[in-house]
Design an enzyme around this catalytic site. Structure first.
Site, PDB file in Angstrom:
ATOM      1  N   TYR A  49      -4.887  -2.546  17.069  1.00 58.07           N
ATOM      2  CA  TYR A  49      -5.956  -1.559  16.832  1.00 58.07           C
ATOM      3  C   TYR A  49      -6.970  -2.064  15.817  1.00 58.07           C
ATOM      4  CZ  TYR A  49      -3.054   1.466  19.573  1.00 58.07           C
ATOM      5  OH  TYR A  49      -2.325   1.996  20.613  1.00 58.07           O
ATOM      6  N   SER A  50      -7.072  -3.377  15.683  1.00 58.58           N
ATOM      7  CA  SER A  50      -7.899  -3.959  14.628  1.00 58.58           C
ATOM      8  C   SER A  50      -9.389  -3.694  14.832  1.00 58.58           C
ATOM      9  CB  SER A  50      -7.645  -5.470  14.597  1.00 58.58           C
ATOM     10  OG  SER A  50      -8.642  -6.117  13.840  1.00 58.58           O
ATOM     11  N   ASN A  51     -10.001  -3.017  13.848  1.00 61.84           N
ATOM     12  CA  ASN A  51     -11.458  -2.826  13.889  1.00 61.84           C
ATOM     13  C   ASN A  51     -12.167  -4.153  13.681  1.00 61.84           C
ATOM     14  OD1 ASN A  51     -11.189  -0.075  14.205  1.00 61.84           O
ATOM     15  ND2 ASN A  51     -11.328   0.367  12.012  1.00 61.84           N
ATOM     16  N   LEU A  56     -11.215  -7.144  14.866  1.00 62.04           N
ATOM     17  CA  LEU A  56     -11.313  -7.855  16.149  1.00 62.04           C
ATOM     18  C   LEU A  56     -12.468  -7.297  16.964  1.00 62.04           C
ATOM     19  CD1 LEU A  56      -7.670  -8.342  17.538  1.00 62.04           C
ATOM     20  CD2 LEU A  56      -9.149 -10.035  16.443  1.00 62.04           C
TER      21      LEU A  56
END
Ligand SMILES: *Cc1c(COP(=O)(O)O)cnc(C)c1O
Length: 301
Positions: A73-75, A77
Site C-alpha cells: 500500500y506504499s504511497n 511507490l
C-alpha cells in the site's frame, strides 16, 4: 539541469489554515492544518517534497530508470510511478511479499502499474536484505542501470527537500505534529523549523525505532542532530495501517467538524488520522501550555 524534461511543478507554499475545535480551545490549544496534501495533484504532500530533489538528481545524472521499494500500500511507490510517467522515466517498484504476485493487484499497486511501473515482488526475507548486493545486483541486472531510491524515498536529498516544510510554517506555530513512517519528513521538517518551534513525530508503526532512524537521517543529511523534535510511539494503534473503533470514530467526526478547513476531503486513515488523534490526546494530557498553536501536517489524502 542538463535535461529539458520539466520537473513537476508544485503548489508551494501549501496553505496553513485555522481549524478551531472546542475540544482543543478548552485546553487553550489552537489547531492549524498544514495542507500539504495540496502540494501536487499526483504527488501529494511529503512525497512531492521528498521526490523533487531526487528526480532532479536522477535527471542530472542521466538516469532513465528509477528503482525503489515499498509495501503493498506504499504511497511512495505510487508517487514514484506517477513522477516517472510525468518525466518520461522508467520505474521499477520492488514490492514486499511474493505472495502478492499471485493475487490481483490492490488499487494502490494497480495505479502504479497503470502509470507504467514494473512491479517486482520479493519474499519478506529477501525484502529485508533489499539493499544488500546479493539482492540488489540481480535486480539491476534484470531491469538495467537505475537510480535507486530507498523505501519511502527517505534519503539525504529527500530530507533536505522536507526542510522547506519547516520553513514554510516558520513562526506561525509553536508545535508541529507530523506522521512518521520512515522518518524522512520529520528529519527535514525538524531541521527547517523556526527557533522556538518544536516538532512531534507521531509513529505510525510499532517497534519504537523511529527516533533512532530520524537521528540517523539527520546525521546523513546535516552531519548531526538539528532542531527541537521528538517521536511519540504511543499512537500507532497496534501497527502500520491498524486502526480501532476509537480512532475510526474520531476520524469520521473530525472530517465532519472540519469540512471547511479540509475542503470536504476525507482524513487519510493510515498517517493523518493518527497524527490528529495524537494532537487531541496530548492536549487532554496537558502536554501543551495554554496559548499553544499546533500545526498538524496533512501529509496526504
Ligand atoms: C509516506 C507518508 C508519510 C510518512 O512520511 P515519512 O517521511 O516516511 O515518515 C506520512 N503521511 C503520508 C500521507 C504518507 O504518504
Amino acid at each position: 539541469m542538463t535535461s529539458s524534461v520539466q520537473l513537476p511543478a508544485g503548489r508551494l507554499p501549501t496553505p496553513l489554515v485555522a481549524a478551531p475545535d472546542e475540544r482543543l480551545t478548552r485546553h487553550g490549544v489552537h489547531l492549524l492544518l498544514k495542507r500539504d496534501d495540496l502540494a501536487h495533484p499526483l504527488l501529494p504532500g511529503n512525497k512531492f517534497r521528498k521526490l523533487r530533489p531526487n528526480l532532479a538528481a536522477a535527471l542530472e545524472a542521466g538516469h532513465d530508470t528509477l528503482l525503489t521499494f515499498g509495501g503493498a500500500y506504499s504511497n511512495h511507490l505510487r508517487a514514484t510511478a506517477a513522477a516517472g510517467r510525468l518525466l518520461g522515466l522508467r520505474t521499477v517498484g520492488v514490492v514486499r511479499g511474493d505472495e502478492l504476485a499471485r493475487r490481483p493487484l490492490n488499487d494502490s499497486l494497480a495505479a502504479a502499474a497503470a502509470d507504467g511501473m514494473r512491479l517486482h515482488f520479493l519474499d519478506r526475507a529477501a525484502y529485508r536484505r533489499k539493499t544488500d548486493p546479493e539482492v540488489l545486483a540481480p535486480l539491476l541486472e534484470r531491469y538495467g542501470p537505475a537510480c535507486v531510491l530507498p523505501e519511502g524515498g527517505s534519503n539525504s536529498l529527500a530530507v533536505h527537500g522536507c526542510t522547506e516544510l519547516g520553513r514554510e510554517i516558520g513562526a506561525a506555530a509553536d508545535v508541529v505534529a507530523v506522521a512518521c513512517g520512515t522518518g524522512g519528513t520529520l528529519a527535514g521538517l525538524g531541521a527547517g523549523l523556526a527557533p522556538g518551534t518544536r516538532a512531534i513525530g507521531v509513529a505510525v508503526l510499532r517497534g519504537g525505532f523511529l527516533a533512532d532512524e530520524v537521528l540517523r537521517l539527520q546525521q546523513d543529511a546535516f552531519g548531526g542532530r538539528r532542531g527541537d523534535w521528538r517521536v511519540d510511539d504511543r499512537f500507532h494503534c497496534g501497527g502500520f495501517a491498524r486502526t480501532g473503533p476509537e480512532l475510526a470514530a474520531f476520524t469520521a467526526d473530525f472530517a465532519a467538524r472540519h469540512r471547511a478547513a479540509l475542503d470536504g476531503a476525507a482524513v487519510e486513515p493510515v498517517y493523518v488520522a493518527k497524527t490528529l488523534h495524537a494532537v487531541f490526546r496530548l492536549a487532554e494530557e496537558g502536554a501543551f501550555p495554554p496559548g499553544t498553536r499546533v500545526a498538524a501536517v496533512i501529509t496526504g489524502s
